[in-house]
Write a protein that holds these residues in place. Sequence first.
Motif, PDB file in Angstrom:
ATOM      1  N   GLY A  74      33.742  48.035  43.857  1.00 40.78           N
ATOM      2  CA  GLY A  74      33.864  49.480  43.650  1.00 40.78           C
ATOM      3  C   GLY A  74      34.861  50.105  44.597  1.00 40.78           C
ATOM      4  N   ALA A  75      34.821  49.688  45.857  1.00 40.74           N
ATOM      5  CA  ALA A  75      35.786  50.213  46.832  1.00 40.74           C
ATOM      6  C   ALA A  75      37.205  49.803  46.462  1.00 40.74           C
ATOM      7  N   ALA A  76      37.380  48.564  46.024  1.00 41.23           N
ATOM      8  CA  ALA A  76      38.711  48.108  45.616  1.00 41.23           C
ATOM      9  C   ALA A  76      39.202  48.884  44.393  1.00 41.23           C
ATOM     10  N   ALA A  77      38.313  49.154  43.457  1.00 42.34           N
ATOM     11  CA  ALA A  77      38.689  49.919  42.267  1.00 42.34           C
ATOM     12  C   ALA A  77      39.113  51.342  42.642  1.00 42.34           C
ATOM     13  N   VAL A  78      38.412  51.944  43.598  1.00 40.34           N
ATOM     14  CA  VAL A  78      38.776  53.290  44.042  1.00 40.34           C
ATOM     15  C   VAL A  78      40.142  53.289  44.706  1.00 40.34           C
ATOM     16  N   VAL A  79      40.390  52.318  45.567  1.00 37.16           N
ATOM     17  CA  VAL A  79      41.686  52.240  46.241  1.00 37.16           C
ATOM     18  C   VAL A  79      42.802  51.998  45.231  1.00 37.16           C
ATOM     19  N   LEU A  80      42.580  51.129  44.270  1.00 34.75           N
ATOM     20  CA  LEU A  80      43.598  50.875  43.248  1.00 34.75           C
ATOM     21  C   LEU A  80      43.841  52.104  42.382  1.00 34.75           C
ATOM     22  N   ALA A  81      42.784  52.815  42.053  1.00 38.94           N
ATOM     23  CA  ALA A  81      42.943  54.036  41.269  1.00 38.94           C
ATOM     24  C   ALA A  81      43.767  55.067  42.037  1.00 38.94           C
TER      25      ALA A  81
END
Length: 120
Positions: A74-81
Amino acid sequence: MQLARGLSDDPGGWWWALGALALYAVISFGLQYRTRARRGARHPARAAAHDLKDREEPQSGRQRFTSRLIMAGGAAAVVLAAAFTTGAVRVVTVGIVAVLGVTAWAYYDHRAEAGASREQ
């Protein structure tokens, strides 16, 4: 012709990515705080901070790994977004992805906790 879009050299993108990660941490802390306050902890903020670092409830190694994998994903998805969007779309996308990631994490932990309490 532009074939792919990568990270720009603009430092603002990196600040957005860090801000998104901080937002994710704040939302996670807020959920843990609410849970501890509902359970009647004397110091819910301290208990919530401790829960983010280490759980008091015993979890099996597989459940703990899955929980941490959901949190990190989830944290990686937020950073990528945050890194791959711009403008108003960035704000909306980061908010939605952060809420979805934290919700998935909280849902898994709730289901794992409920399953563990039924086994006892």
